[in-house]
Design a protein around this motif. Structure first.
Motif, PDB file in Angstrom:
ATOM      1  N   ARG A  19       0.115  59.289   7.038  1.00 23.66           N
ATOM      2  CA  ARG A  19      -0.086  59.086   5.550  1.00 23.66           C
ATOM      3  C   ARG A  19      -0.918  59.826   4.754  1.00 23.66           C
ATOM      4  N   ALA A  20      -1.930  58.140   5.834  1.00 25.28           N
ATOM      5  CA  ALA A  20      -3.193  58.346   5.114  1.00 25.28           C
ATOM      6  C   ALA A  20      -3.932  59.905   5.898  1.00 25.28           C
ATOM      7  N   ILE A  21      -3.642  60.511   6.829  1.00 27.77           N
ATOM      8  CA  ILE A  21      -4.142  62.176   7.379  1.00 27.77           C
ATOM      9  C   ILE A  21      -3.840  63.214   6.622  1.00 27.77           C
ATOM     10  N   VAL A  22      -2.452  63.151   6.087  1.00 23.23           N
ATOM     11  CA  VAL A  22      -1.561  63.628   5.063  1.00 23.23           C
ATOM     12  C   VAL A  22      -2.561  64.217   3.919  1.00 23.23           C
ATOM     13  N   ARG A  23      -3.126  62.293   3.105  1.00 21.18           N
ATOM     14  CA  ARG A  23      -3.489  62.234   2.201  1.00 21.18           C
ATOM     15  C   ARG A  23      -5.426  63.210   1.654  1.00 21.18           C
ATOM     16  N   GLY A  24      -5.138  62.788   3.177  1.00 21.13           N
ATOM     17  CA  GLY A  24      -6.659  62.726   3.643  1.00 21.13           C
ATOM     18  C   GLY A  24      -7.201  64.640   3.567  1.00 21.13           C
ATOM     19  N   VAL A  25      -6.089  65.204   4.441  1.00 20.56           N
ATOM     20  CA  VAL A  25      -5.790  66.731   3.827  1.00 20.56           C
ATOM     21  C   VAL A  25      -5.733  67.302   2.623  1.00 20.56           C
ATOM     22  N   HIS A  26      -5.025  66.491   1.552  1.00 22.09           N
ATOM     23  CA  HIS A  26      -4.936  67.220   0.508  1.00 22.09           C
ATOM     24  C   HIS A  26      -6.303  66.686  -0.379  1.00 22.09           C
ATOM     25  N   LEU A  27      -6.519  66.436  -0.280  1.00 18.34           N
ATOM     26  CA  LEU A  27      -8.881  65.284  -0.238  1.00 18.34           C
ATOM     27  C   LEU A  27      -9.335  66.502  -0.097  1.00 18.34           C
ATOM     28  N   PHE A  28      -9.738  66.678   0.963  1.00 16.81           N
ATOM     29  CA  PHE A  28      -9.977  67.681   1.372  1.00 16.81           C
ATOM     30  C   PHE A  28      -9.572  69.560   0.643  1.00 16.81           C
ATOM     31  N   LYS A  29      -8.883  69.759   0.897  1.00 16.34           N
ATOM     32  CA  LYS A  29      -8.390  70.654   0.475  1.00 16.34           C
ATOM     33  C   LYS A  29      -8.395  71.192  -0.992  1.00 16.34           C
ATOM     34  N   THR A  30      -9.128  70.304  -1.974  1.00 13.14           N
ATOM     35  CA  THR A  30      -8.066  69.961  -3.012  1.00 13.14           C
ATOM     36  C   THR A  30      -9.604  69.060  -4.292  1.00 13.14           C
ATOM     37  N   ARG A  31     -10.790  68.899  -3.424  1.00 12.18           N
ATOM     38  CA  ARG A  31     -11.208  68.059  -3.716  1.00 12.18           C
ATOM     39  C   ARG A  31     -12.257  68.987  -3.207  1.00 12.18           C
ATOM     40  N   LYS A  32     -13.096  70.056  -3.875  1.00 12.89           N
ATOM     41  CA  LYS A  32     -13.665  70.811  -2.902  1.00 12.89           C
ATOM     42  C   LYS A  32     -15.285  70.132  -2.771  1.00 12.89           C
ATOM     43  N   GLU A  33     -15.736  69.959  -4.019  1.00 13.59           N
ATOM     44  CA  GLU A  33     -17.364  68.911  -4.320  1.00 13.59           C
ATOM     45  C   GLU A  33     -17.127  67.682  -3.690  1.00 13.59           C
ATOM     46  N   ASP A  34     -16.176  66.945  -3.918  1.00  8.46           N
ATOM     47  CA  ASP A  34     -16.320  65.610  -3.096  1.00  8.46           C
ATOM     48  C   ASP A  34     -16.261  65.797  -1.922  1.00  8.46           C
ATOM     49  N   THR A  35     -15.224  66.598  -0.901  1.00 11.93           N
ATOM     50  CA  THR A  35     -15.431  66.566   0.737  1.00 11.93           C
ATOM     51  C   THR A  35     -17.238  67.206   0.943  1.00 11.93           C
ATOM     52  N   MET A  36     -17.497  68.100  -0.413  1.00  8.83           N
ATOM     53  CA  MET A  36     -19.015  68.341   0.347  1.00  8.83           C
ATOM     54  C   MET A  36     -20.165  67.840   0.797  1.00  8.83           C
ATOM     55  N   ARG A  37     -19.933  67.097  -0.271  1.00  5.67           N
ATOM     56  CA  ARG A  37     -20.272  65.683  -0.685  1.00  5.67           C
ATOM     57  C   ARG A  37     -20.672  64.225   0.471  1.00  5.67           C
ATOM     58  N   ILE A  38     -18.903  64.301   1.206  1.00  5.16           N
ATOM     59  CA  ILE A  38     -18.458  63.579   2.343  1.00  5.16           C
ATOM     60  C   ILE A  38     -18.749  63.951   3.683  1.00  5.16           C
ATOM     61  N   LEU A  39     -19.460  66.111   3.261  1.00  8.62           N
ATOM     62  CA  LEU A  39     -19.507  66.089   5.423  1.00  8.62           C
ATOM     63  C   LEU A  39     -20.901  66.444   5.092  1.00  8.62           C
ATOM     64  N   GLY A  40     -21.706  66.025   4.303  1.00 11.14           N
ATOM     65  CA  GLY A  40     -23.028  66.223   4.092  1.00 11.14           C
ATOM     66  C   GLY A  40     -23.596  65.354   4.852  1.00 11.14           C
ATOM     67  N   LYS A  41     -22.930  63.622   4.057  1.00  8.14           N
ATOM     68  CA  LYS A  41     -23.086  62.250   4.603  1.00  8.14           C
ATOM     69  C   LYS A  41     -23.309  62.144   6.513  1.00  8.14           C
ATOM     70  N   PHE A  42     -22.547  62.754   6.753  1.00  9.32           N
ATOM     71  CA  PHE A  42     -22.206  62.414   7.720  1.00  9.32           C
ATOM     72  C   PHE A  42     -22.255  63.426   8.921  1.00  9.32           C
ATOM     73  N   LEU A  43     -22.508  64.709   8.380  1.00 12.01           N
ATOM     74  CA  LEU A  43     -23.474  66.029   9.151  1.00 12.01           C
ATOM     75  C   LEU A  43     -24.689  65.593   8.855  1.00 12.01           C
ATOM     76  N   ASP A  44     -25.475  64.841   8.467  1.00 16.18           N
ATOM     77  CA  ASP A  44     -26.829  64.765   7.701  1.00 16.18           C
ATOM     78  C   ASP A  44     -27.436  66.286   7.530  1.00 16.18           C
ATOM     79  N   MET A  45     -26.815  66.795   6.757  1.00 12.62           N
ATOM     80  CA  MET A  45     -26.683  68.377   5.808  1.00 12.62           C
ATOM     81  C   MET A  45     -26.899  68.555   4.702  1.00 12.62           C
ATOM     82  N   LYS A  46     -27.865  68.916   4.113  1.00 13.48           N
ATOM     83  CA  LYS A  46     -27.930  69.591   2.577  1.00 13.48           C
ATOM     84  C   LYS A  46     -28.223  71.365   2.190  1.00 13.48           C
ATOM     85  N   ASP A  47     -27.658  71.769   3.206  1.00  7.74           N
ATOM     86  CA  ASP A  47     -27.424  72.851   2.968  1.00  7.74           C
ATOM     87  C   ASP A  47     -25.719  72.901   2.363  1.00  7.74           C
ATOM     88  N   ARG A  48     -26.358  73.674   0.999  1.00  7.89           N
ATOM     89  CA  ARG A  48     -24.822  73.825   0.264  1.00  7.89           C
ATOM     90  C   ARG A  48     -23.793  74.681   0.940  1.00  7.89           C
TER      91      ARG A  48
END
Length: 262
Positions: free
Chosen positions: A162-191
């Motif tokens: 259930r948590a994974i499914v919710r995570g997938v939903h967040l990834f697919k539907t909240r683009k800006e939040d997802t990219m901010r999280i990706l940037g943090k964990f990938l140590d990447m600032k290139d939008r």
């Protein structure tokens, strides 16, 4: 190895890696999967303008016999080339090295995924085949655990899915939040690079079932290298029960009730 040793209870791994492990230890099983089709893009240097320009050239892959080589062969055949006659494969080890080898001219072509595809586009490389467009079934990343874990902790397994499914939903539907999280964990600032990665991964299904026909394609691939795999069936490696229970409850459909194109 960590999964078998009970050091971790769940893992994300490709079906190409998971199935041989499960053959050795039948306790290992996939609960679901994130990609049904072969992905990656066949990218060539700027001077390679047409498929025939690849004849006699060096093609970079990760390791002999792995999914990268499989994808490369699919792409080359789609272009009308014989992978065994028209190119020479060079094993490079990692995605970063594959991109660097293409950039420096060590190889004439390779298969890439984001964010390297963005770097390649900016560098003027030629994109010859996007394997996603070919809809070639090949189970990629899987959610893997142990059968004994499912039996011992059914509620925890359900809650994890259930948590994974919710995570997938967040990834697919909240683009800006997802990219901010990706940037943090990938140590990447290139939008642009982050967006390239988001567009690529947002294609994952809302209901991450492992697809038996796609798993069969992986079994066939493994059997090419070792005939012993040919006797196995996809159902021997999949337990979709927890995800099916979650799906039947209506939880996933409710998450996407107001979302188009799920």
């Amino acid at each position: 190895m960590a999964l078998i040793a009970n050091e971790v209870d769940l893992a994300i791994m490709s079906a190409f890696l998971m199935i041989p492990v499960s053959v050795q230890n039948r306790d290992v099983v996939m609960l679901g999967g994130f990609s049904r089709y072969a992905t990656m893009t066949l990218v060539a240097r700027p001077e390679i303008r047409m498929a025939r320009d690849l004849k006699g050239k060096i093609f970079g892959i990760q390791r002999p016999g792995d999914a990268y080589e499989k994808n490369a062969r699919i792409g080359l055949r789609h272009l009308g080339l014989d992978p065994d006659k028209h190119v020479s494969f060079l094993s490079l080890g990692t995605n970063d090295v594959m991109w660097t080898a293409l950039q420096t001219g060590r190889v004439a072509a390779t298969v890439l995924s984001p964010p390297q595809t963005l770097f390649a586009r900016k560098a003027g490389m030629n994109f010859l085949v996007d394997l996603t467009d070919l809809k070639v079934e090949y189970q990629g990343s899987t959610i893997t655990t142990r059968r004994s874990f499912i039996q011992r902790y059914p509620n925890l397994t359900y809650r994890t899915m259930r948590a994974i499914v919710r995570g997938v939903h967040l990834f697919k539907t909240r683009k800006e939040d997802t990219m901010r999280i990706l940037g943090k964990f990938l140590d990447m600032k290139d939008r642009e690079a982050l967006e390239e990665s988001w567009v690529y991964a947002a294609k994952m299904p809302a209901k991450p079932y492992a697809v038996e026909s796609a798993v069969q394609s992986v079994i066939n691939h493994l059997a090419d290298g070792d005939p012993k795999f040919a006797k196995y069936k996809p159902a021997e490696f999949v337990d979709s029960g927890p995800l099916a229970e979650l799906d039947k409850s209506g939880t996933i459909d409710r998450l996407y009730a107001d979302v188009k194109g799920k």
